[in-house]
Design an enzyme around this catalytic site. Sequence first.
Site, mmCIF file in Angstrom:
data_model
loop_
_atom_site.group_PDB
_atom_site.id
_atom_site.type_symbol
_atom_site.label_atom_id
_atom_site.label_comp_id
_atom_site.label_asym_id
_atom_site.label_seq_id
_atom_site.Cartn_x
_atom_site.Cartn_y
_atom_site.Cartn_z
ATOM 1 N N ARG A 3 0.841 -1.206 0.000
ATOM 2 C CA ARG A 3 0.000 0.000 0.000
ATOM 3 C C ARG A 3 0.878 1.259 0.000
ATOM 4 O O ARG A 3 0.525 2.283 -0.581
ATOM 5 C CB ARG A 3 -0.912 -0.004 1.224
ATOM 6 N N ASN A 35 -5.240 4.579 -0.220
ATOM 7 C CA ASN A 35 -4.024 4.072 0.430
ATOM 8 C C ASN A 35 -2.775 4.849 0.039
ATOM 9 O O ASN A 35 -2.749 5.455 -1.021
ATOM 10 C CB ASN A 35 -3.834 2.600 0.038
ATOM 11 N N ASP A 83 -10.175 -4.644 8.216
ATOM 12 C CA ASP A 83 -9.238 -5.661 8.717
ATOM 13 C C ASP A 83 -9.915 -6.522 9.782
ATOM 14 O O ASP A 83 -9.667 -7.732 9.862
ATOM 15 C CB ASP A 83 -7.975 -4.985 9.281
ATOM 16 N N ARG A 139 -12.131 -9.041 8.128
ATOM 17 C CA ARG A 139 -11.308 -10.148 7.593
ATOM 18 C C ARG A 139 -10.833 -11.062 8.730
ATOM 19 O O ARG A 139 -10.740 -12.274 8.565
ATOM 20 C CB ARG A 139 -10.122 -9.558 6.814
ATOM 21 N N HIS A 192 -2.807 0.191 8.849
ATOM 22 C CA HIS A 192 -3.483 -0.593 7.796
ATOM 23 C C HIS A 192 -2.432 -1.012 6.758
ATOM 24 O O HIS A 192 -2.375 -0.476 5.655
ATOM 25 C CB HIS A 192 -4.594 0.257 7.173
HETATM 26 N N1 LIG Z 1 -8.553 1.704 3.325
HETATM 27 C C1 LIG Z 1 -8.912 0.516 2.884
HETATM 28 O O1 LIG Z 1 -9.244 -0.387 3.656
HETATM 29 C C2 LIG Z 1 -8.935 0.253 1.396
HETATM 30 C C3 LIG Z 1 -9.501 -0.929 0.878
HETATM 31 C C4 LIG Z 1 -9.521 -1.108 -0.494
HETATM 32 C C5 LIG Z 1 -8.975 -0.144 -1.336
HETATM 33 N N2 LIG Z 1 -8.422 0.963 -0.791
HETATM 34 C C6 LIG Z 1 -7.847 2.017 -1.627
HETATM 35 O O2 LIG Z 1 -8.921 2.765 -2.203
HETATM 36 C C7 LIG Z 1 -8.478 3.372 -3.405
HETATM 37 C C8 LIG Z 1 -9.471 3.065 -4.527
HETATM 38 O O3 LIG Z 1 -9.456 1.701 -4.857
HETATM 39 P P1 LIG Z 1 -10.387 1.151 -6.053
HETATM 40 O O4 LIG Z 1 -10.183 -0.306 -6.084
HETATM 41 O O5 LIG Z 1 -11.758 1.716 -5.917
HETATM 42 O O6 LIG Z 1 -9.674 1.827 -7.303
HETATM 43 P P2 LIG Z 1 -10.328 2.156 -8.732
HETATM 44 O O7 LIG Z 1 -9.215 2.396 -9.681
HETATM 45 O O8 LIG Z 1 -11.347 1.132 -9.077
HETATM 46 O O9 LIG Z 1 -11.112 3.534 -8.478
HETATM 47 C C9 LIG Z 1 -10.453 4.730 -8.200
HETATM 48 C C10 LIG Z 1 -11.229 5.850 -8.884
HETATM 49 O O10 LIG Z 1 -10.647 7.098 -8.499
HETATM 50 C C11 LIG Z 1 -10.798 7.964 -9.611
HETATM 51 N N3 LIG Z 1 -9.927 9.131 -9.479
HETATM 52 C C12 LIG Z 1 -8.575 9.199 -9.655
HETATM 53 N N4 LIG Z 1 -8.160 10.455 -9.436
HETATM 54 C C13 LIG Z 1 -9.247 11.180 -9.097
HETATM 55 C C14 LIG Z 1 -9.449 12.545 -8.757
HETATM 56 N N5 LIG Z 1 -8.444 13.406 -8.689
HETATM 57 N N6 LIG Z 1 -10.702 12.948 -8.496
HETATM 58 C C15 LIG Z 1 -11.746 12.087 -8.542
HETATM 59 N N7 LIG Z 1 -11.612 10.789 -8.866
HETATM 60 C C16 LIG Z 1 -10.372 10.343 -9.147
HETATM 61 C C17 LIG Z 1 -10.458 7.080 -10.815
HETATM 62 O O11 LIG Z 1 -10.935 7.628 -12.020
HETATM 63 C C18 LIG Z 1 -11.162 5.772 -10.427
HETATM 64 O O12 LIG Z 1 -12.463 5.675 -10.965
HETATM 65 C C19 LIG Z 1 -7.070 2.816 -3.650
HETATM 66 O O13 LIG Z 1 -6.104 3.737 -3.212
HETATM 67 C C20 LIG Z 1 -7.034 1.559 -2.815
HETATM 68 O O14 LIG Z 1 -5.728 1.190 -2.455
HETATM 69 C C21 LIG Z 1 -8.388 1.172 0.537
#
Ligand SMILES: NC(=O)c1ccc[n+]([C@@H]2O[C@H](COP(=O)([O-])OP(=O)(O)OC[C@H]3O[C@@H](n4cnc5c(N)ncnc54)[C@H](O)[C@@H]3O)[C@@H](O)[C@H]2O)c1
Length: 308
Positions: free
Chosen positions: A88, A120, A148, A151, A175
């Site tokens: 991450r 992340n 977490d 899970r 995380h």
């Molecule tokens: N905290 C957690 O527990 C957790 C869990 C899963 C995923 N995540 C994180 O969440 C984030 C998203 O994951 P995902 O699988 O949905 O990714 P994804 O690629 O499916 O979706 C991300 C979206 O963000 C959009 N985006 C990018 N820049 C942008 C901006 N400046 N303004 C508006 N929209 C913008 C993209 O166009 C895309 O549609 C990642 O960083 C991932 O690592 C965190």
Amino acid sequence: MKVTVVGAGAVGASCAEYIAIKNFASEVVLLDIKEGYAEGKAMDLMQTASLNGFDTKITGSTSDYSKTANSDICVITSGIPRKPGMTREELIGINAGIVKSVSSDLIKHSPDTIIIVVSNPMDTMTYLVHKTTDLPKNRIIGMGGALDSARFKYRLAEALGAPISDVDGMVIGGHSDKGMVPLTRLATRNSVPVTEFISDERLDQVREDTKVGGATLTKLLGTSAWYAPGAAVSGLVQAIACDQKKIFPCSTMLEGEYGLNDLCIGVPVVLGRNGIEKIVEIELNDAEAAHMKESAEGVSKTNGLLEL
Ligand SMILES: NC(=O)c1ccc[n+]([C@@H]2O[C@H](COP(=O)([O-])OP(=O)(O)OC[C@H]3O[C@@H](n4cnc5c(N)ncnc54)[C@H](O)[C@@H]3O)[C@@H](O)[C@H]2O)c1
């Protein structure tokens, strides 16, 4: 209750869907930078409303923050997810710029909002929002521990051969694969400590499987997971929107709690209408406290990569 979800990708759309299905919000705005994407996801989700029986109005917007005005809660999922083999922490370069500009745009239109950070590396992104906005600390919440812990409960139920509804447990700490601190000592099956049912070796396995829960799915899916992350975010949003006063482990700015300062890391908090209403300090044993300290060092190291 108006909720904005920035990022209409895998996690953002799943989060919007779970919020809508639970039917407690009047409005959900999905916003994405990709032309037409959020509008498309919103329309598709709205066409499930009569099938799933919800009245929440979901709309989409391509980068028009005026549509998010006066949101009570804003969720930030925008940014890149990890690919198999990535940590991450490796996402920091791109995601820090995105989270900084998105949080600033959101607050301009919703100065009284509560922000939930999902992108992340989440603990560091939550810290970034603290350092670059004027929001009070109770209104900046990082989501990681809720996922977490879900899970952890999945793995505990598997090891116990028990239904998940019989199992309770919590993961605190950072995380990240190394940073998570699954509290096996406090986990229970219907109020009986799980240590009564499974061996230390099996519990060690549960702990390890929990810590690599995200990486395991990323390997299988080719990108990071979305159903459980979306459901976990919707749980936090509901606890705030409905003033539930529920306890979740969330990333929050610590000022001496758990002997830690000037970092955001997962600890149990009470969530209600004011966001984080209380940080719950539980007594950790020596091994847990040492693991928490090590986890905090990892988070601080990643925070050090931020250009503040
Ligand atoms: N905290 C957690 O527990 C957790 C869990 C899963 C995923 N995540 C994180 O969440 C984030 C998203 O994951 P995902 O699988 O949905 O990714 P994804 O690629 O499916 O979706 C991300 C979206 O963000 C959009 N985006 C990018 N820049 C942008 C901006 N400046 N303004 C508006 N929209 C913008 C993209 O166009 C895309 O549609 C990642 O960083 C991932 O690592 C965190």
